[in-house]
Design an enzyme around this catalytic site. Structure first.
Site, PDB file in Angstrom:
ATOM      1  N   GLU A 120      22.002 -13.695  39.282  1.00 53.52           N
ATOM      2  CA  GLU A 120      22.769 -14.910  38.493  1.00 53.52           C
ATOM      3  C   GLU A 120      24.331 -14.290  38.722  1.00 53.52           C
ATOM      4  OE1 GLU A 120      22.623 -15.157  34.291  1.00 53.52           O
ATOM      5  OE2 GLU A 120      22.364 -17.420  34.442  1.00 53.52           O
ATOM      6  N   LYS A 176      24.818 -15.620  14.296  1.00 55.89           N
ATOM      7  CA  LYS A 176      25.762 -14.602  15.056  1.00 55.89           C
ATOM      8  C   LYS A 176      26.212 -15.243  16.220  1.00 55.89           C
ATOM      9  CE  LYS A 176      26.458 -11.661  17.496  1.00 55.89           C
ATOM     10  NZ  LYS A 176      27.531 -11.530  18.714  1.00 55.89           N
ATOM     11  N   GLU A 200      16.423 -18.350  25.588  1.00 55.85           N
ATOM     12  CA  GLU A 200      17.032 -19.171  26.782  1.00 55.85           C
ATOM     13  C   GLU A 200      17.929 -18.082  27.501  1.00 55.85           C
ATOM     14  OE1 GLU A 200      18.915 -22.758  26.070  1.00 55.85           O
ATOM     15  OE2 GLU A 200      19.450 -22.874  28.442  1.00 55.85           O
ATOM     16  N   VAL A 246      19.445  -8.629  27.705  1.00 50.19           N
ATOM     17  CA  VAL A 246      19.511  -8.365  25.966  1.00 50.19           C
ATOM     18  C   VAL A 246      18.208  -8.943  25.607  1.00 50.19           C
ATOM     19  CG1 VAL A 246      20.892  -9.246  24.032  1.00 50.19           C
ATOM     20  CG2 VAL A 246      21.989  -8.439  26.207  1.00 50.19           C
ATOM     21  N   GLY A 247      17.922 -10.248  26.325  1.00 49.77           N
ATOM     22  CA  GLY A 247      16.625 -10.868  25.959  1.00 49.77           C
ATOM     23  C   GLY A 247      15.619 -10.124  26.005  1.00 49.77           C
ATOM     24  N   THR A 306      19.379 -11.964  30.255  1.00 46.84           N
ATOM     25  CA  THR A 306      17.912 -11.483  30.478  1.00 46.84           C
ATOM     26  C   THR A 306      18.103 -10.206  30.117  1.00 46.84           C
ATOM     27  OG1 THR A 306      17.460 -13.421  32.061  1.00 46.84           O
ATOM     28  CG2 THR A 306      16.128 -11.475  32.016  1.00 46.84           C
ATOM     29  N   CYS A 335      24.129 -21.644  32.060  1.00 48.77           N
ATOM     30  CA  CYS A 335      22.587 -21.157  32.720  1.00 48.77           C
ATOM     31  C   CYS A 335      21.977 -22.276  33.613  1.00 48.77           C
ATOM     32  CB  CYS A 335      21.909 -20.936  31.230  1.00 48.77           C
ATOM     33  SG  CYS A 335      21.930 -22.307  30.223  1.00 48.77           S
TER      34      CYS A 335
HETATM   35  O1  TXE Z   1      25.599 -11.770  27.350  1.00 45.88           O
HETATM   36  P1  TXE Z   1      25.150 -11.058  26.182  1.00 45.88           P
HETATM   37  P2  TXE Z   1      27.121 -11.385  28.052  1.00 45.88           P
HETATM   38  C1  TXE Z   1      24.332 -14.086  31.343  1.00 45.88           C
HETATM   39  C2  TXE Z   1      25.580 -14.336  32.516  1.00 45.88           C
HETATM   40  C3  TXE Z   1      26.397 -13.187  32.160  1.00 45.88           C
HETATM   41  C4  TXE Z   1      25.752 -12.336  31.646  1.00 45.88           C
HETATM   42  C5  TXE Z   1      26.269 -11.234  30.691  1.00 45.88           C
HETATM   43  O2  TXE Z   1      24.823 -13.962  33.730  1.00 45.88           O
HETATM   44  O3  TXE Z   1      27.136 -12.732  33.199  1.00 45.88           O
HETATM   45  O4  TXE Z   1      24.493 -12.955  30.960  1.00 45.88           O
HETATM   46  O5  TXE Z   1      27.048 -11.977  29.557  1.00 45.88           O
HETATM   47  C6  TXE Z   1      24.893 -10.801  21.667  1.00 45.88           C
HETATM   48  N1  TXE Z   1      21.537  -7.648  20.378  1.00 45.88           N
HETATM   49  N2  TXE Z   1      24.344 -15.059  30.330  1.00 45.88           N
HETATM   50  O6  TXE Z   1      27.285  -9.906  28.488  1.00 45.88           O
HETATM   51  O7  TXE Z   1      25.461  -9.643  26.136  1.00 45.88           O
HETATM   52  C7  TXE Z   1      26.138 -11.231  22.074  1.00 45.88           C
HETATM   53  O8  TXE Z   1      27.157 -10.882  21.035  1.00 45.88           O
HETATM   54  C8  TXE Z   1      21.428  -8.709  20.062  1.00 45.88           C
HETATM   55  C9  TXE Z   1      23.822 -16.301  30.469  1.00 45.88           C
HETATM   56  O9  TXE Z   1      28.266 -11.869  27.384  1.00 45.88           O
HETATM   57  O10 TXE Z   1      23.615 -11.562  26.486  1.00 45.88           O
HETATM   58  C10 TXE Z   1      26.331 -12.764  22.225  1.00 45.88           C
HETATM   59  O11 TXE Z   1      26.523 -13.466  20.956  1.00 45.88           O
HETATM   60  N3  TXE Z   1      22.523  -9.617  20.549  1.00 45.88           N
HETATM   61  C11 TXE Z   1      23.564 -17.082  29.098  1.00 45.88           C
HETATM   62  C12 TXE Z   1      24.889 -12.944  22.980  1.00 45.88           C
HETATM   63  O12 TXE Z   1      24.225 -12.011  22.805  1.00 45.88           O
HETATM   64  C13 TXE Z   1      23.223  -9.185  21.426  1.00 45.88           C
HETATM   65  C14 TXE Z   1      24.936 -17.210  28.471  1.00 45.88           C
HETATM   66  C15 TXE Z   1      25.173 -13.164  24.524  1.00 45.88           C
HETATM   67  O13 TXE Z   1      25.780 -12.082  24.893  1.00 45.88           O
HETATM   68  C16 TXE Z   1      23.134  -8.035  21.868  1.00 45.88           C
HETATM   69  C17 TXE Z   1      25.556 -16.068  28.494  1.00 45.88           C
HETATM   70  C18 TXE Z   1      21.954  -6.861  21.413  1.00 45.88           C
HETATM   71  N4  TXE Z   1      21.826  -5.947  21.836  1.00 45.88           N
HETATM   72  C19 TXE Z   1      25.350 -15.083  29.557  1.00 45.88           C
HETATM   73  N5  TXE Z   1      24.118  -7.618  22.668  1.00 45.88           N
HETATM   74  C20 TXE Z   1      22.893 -18.104  29.262  1.00 45.88           C
HETATM   75  N6  TXE Z   1      21.409 -18.295  29.226  1.00 45.88           N
HETATM   76  O14 TXE Z   1      23.486 -19.242  29.165  1.00 45.88           O
HETATM   77  C21 TXE Z   1      24.872  -8.817  23.105  1.00 45.88           C
HETATM   78  N7  TXE Z   1      24.343  -9.677  21.924  1.00 45.88           N
END
Ligand code: TXE
Length: 498
Positions: free
Chosen positions: A394, A186, A262, A243-244, A241, A296
């Protein structure tokens, strides 16, 4: 924007994709239109899949896993597919880089470099497929022999973000495939094109149907459903973090699927007075500006020896002013556009907070008007303290916060004063200092007198709230395996019932 400086043109119409399941394209869904962040022009149309589509894709991945069309092959046969994929990627490199630029906003020259790294991931994954092995125990006595088998975990869900859509994908897919697993991917809803193109590449390389499936759509619907899915054995998530954390809850509330995470980072770059200050400043400018700081592992906290702090910040600010920010399709561009409007607002809001919190702005500090698209000048704040939000959070943008230190212990304490632990770097000519700091700072990736160096042979992942598990290299393949202990009695049974 002056069109004459642009060596690649925009597509005449948005490219339309289906989603990929069980070895073929599927369409007929509502579509999401993506505009290029660098130009504001529609470039792709991607299906908004339903949860029923996801269920069908997981079922296809399950069938492909159980029929052993992939898991049952030898490592050499799996390696053959991965090496053919590497060759096809080499052929399609410029095309993939182009679509990556259009959806993400990164510079075209950088994107091509990333595809080269992805090709290397497939080659390393091929080697790892052949070398994957278990263990044996010849120490259990003459009548018992022990074998430790490595088996593929099963069906893997893979959720990827928008900052390195293809690179993060390829730091995982070849290693998941090397292990013998099947998968449902996805991608981020704003950068799905190159993940879909990889489906074509893998099919041409001879991957059996159902092994690689891509379901497109939003995180809240498709992403969430994938994390909760009872028939997914392992989930690899790269993103925020926040959503993690919800992924961990979803795994616990469904089937305790194995997780690889990650997440975010607030990575220190420590500069000692004896460092080559010109080299370190170049590294620091690159570390915070590469991929517009939407990275990241970007080095976003500068921790510099107080004896050289003013001199170092002055050299660094001059270098940051020279960074070429502009049209991602221009071959000369070093820093492109911010990928999403939401991220653009987040970065600008942190720049405003830095000014309000009393940090001293040395360069940058706002949006750059390029006529269209969202661009932010590489920004350096001095006199930052751990209490300031720009020193803790971050930001995920080209905003560097500078702290100073007096002793090595203080530098280490500042570096570790974060909930994250993804990456770190140290710049010094003293080998003792370099080694001591590398061993004491808690981070998954460490660079000495360099930054973001390395290849897919080396594992990547985070300490603390930056995640769980490791990707890439042999560690990355092992992450997607289960270990099974097999005990073999080689003698006459010592009877329990006398
Ligand atoms: O990330 P999301 P976002 C950090 C960075 C950024 C912040 C927000 O600080 O400003 O996150 O970015 C999917 N269940 N990083 O909002 O939402 C989403 O569709 C399952 C660091 O874009 O975490 C996408 O495919 N999945 C990071 C993926 O998660 C879900 C890189 C990442 O989106 C979901 C990106 C859910 N409930 C952002 N909600 C790094 N470590 O490099 C969203 N997603």
């Amino acid at each position: 924007m002056d069109k004459r400086t642009t060596s690649h043109s925009l597509p005449e119409a948005p490219r339309e994709f289906g989603f990929w399941m069980d070895g073929g394209w599927h369409g007929g869904r509502e579509m999401f239109e993506r505009a290029s962040p660098g130009h504001g022009v529609a470039v792709t149309r991607i299906p908004k899949c339903t949860v029923a589509d996801l269920d069908a894709a997981v079922a296809a991945a399950r069938r492909a896993f159980e029929d052993r069309s992939w898991a049952g092959l030898s490592g050499a046969e799996r390696a053959g597919v991965l090496l053919r994929a590497a060759d096809i990627l080499r052929r399609r490199r410029d095309e993939i880089a182009y679509w990556e630029v259009l959806e993400n906003g990164k510079p075209i020259a950088q994107a091509r470099g990333e595809i080269d790294h992805c090709i290397a991931c497939f080659e390393v994954g091929a080697g790892a497929a052949r070398l994957l092995h278990g263990d044996s125990f010849n120490s259990l006595g003459d009548s018992l022999f022990g074998m430790v088998l490595r088996e593929p975990v099963g069906v893997v869900g893979l959720i990827t973000p928008w900052n390195f859509p293809f690179l993060i994908l390829c730091e995982r897919v070849p290693f998941i495939l090397a292990s013998g697993c099947t998968m449902v991917v996805k991608p981020s809803e704003v950068t799905s094109a190159t993940t879909l193109i990889l489906a074509e590449v893998l099919a041409e390389a001879g991957l059996p149907k159902g092994v690689y499936n891509v379901v497109t759509g939003s995180g809240r619907t498709i992403g969430q459903a994938l994390t909760e899915h009872p028939d997914v054995d392992m989930l690899s998530f790269t993103g925020s973090t926040a959503v993690g954390r919800s992924v961990v809850h979803a795994a616990a509330d469904s089937n305790f699927k194995k997780l690889g995470l990650e997440l975010g980072g607030k990575n220190p770059i420590i500069v000692f007075a004896d460092a080559d200050l010109e080299d370190a400043a170049d590294g620091a400018a690159f570390g915070i500006s590469f991929n517009t700081g939407q990275c990241c592992v970007s080095s976003s906290r500068l921790i510099v020896d107080h004896r050289v702090a003013a001199e170092f910040e002055a050299i660094l600010a001059e270098k940051m002013k020279k960074i070429v920010v502009g049209d991602p399709l221009d071959e000369n561009t070093q820093v492109g556009a911010i990928t999403t409007d939401a991220q653009n607002e987040t970065i600008l809001s942190y720049i405003a907070k830095g000014k309000a919190e009393g940090a001293k702005l040395l360069t940058g500090g706002g949006a750059l008007d390029q006529g269209r698209g969202s661009y932010i000048a590489p920004t350096l704040f001095s006199g930052v303290t751990p209490a300031m939000s720009i020193g803790r959070d971050e930001i995920f943008g080209p905003v560097l916060s500078s702290f100073s230190f007096s002793t090595t212990e203080e530098a280490i304490a500042l570096a570790n004063d974060t909930v994250y632990g993804l990456a770190a770097s140290v710049w010094t000519k003293n080998i003792d200092t370099a080694l001591n700091v590398s061993r004491r700072v808690r981070a998954g990736r460490f660079w000495v007198n360099c930054i973001m160096a390395g290849g897919p042979e080396m594992p990547l992942g985070g300490f603390k709230q930056s995640g769980w598990g490791r990707e890439a290299g042999t560690y990355g393949v092992e992450e997607y395996t289960q270990v099974k202990s097999v005990h073999i009695d080689t003698g006459k049974r010592n009877h329990w019932i006398k």
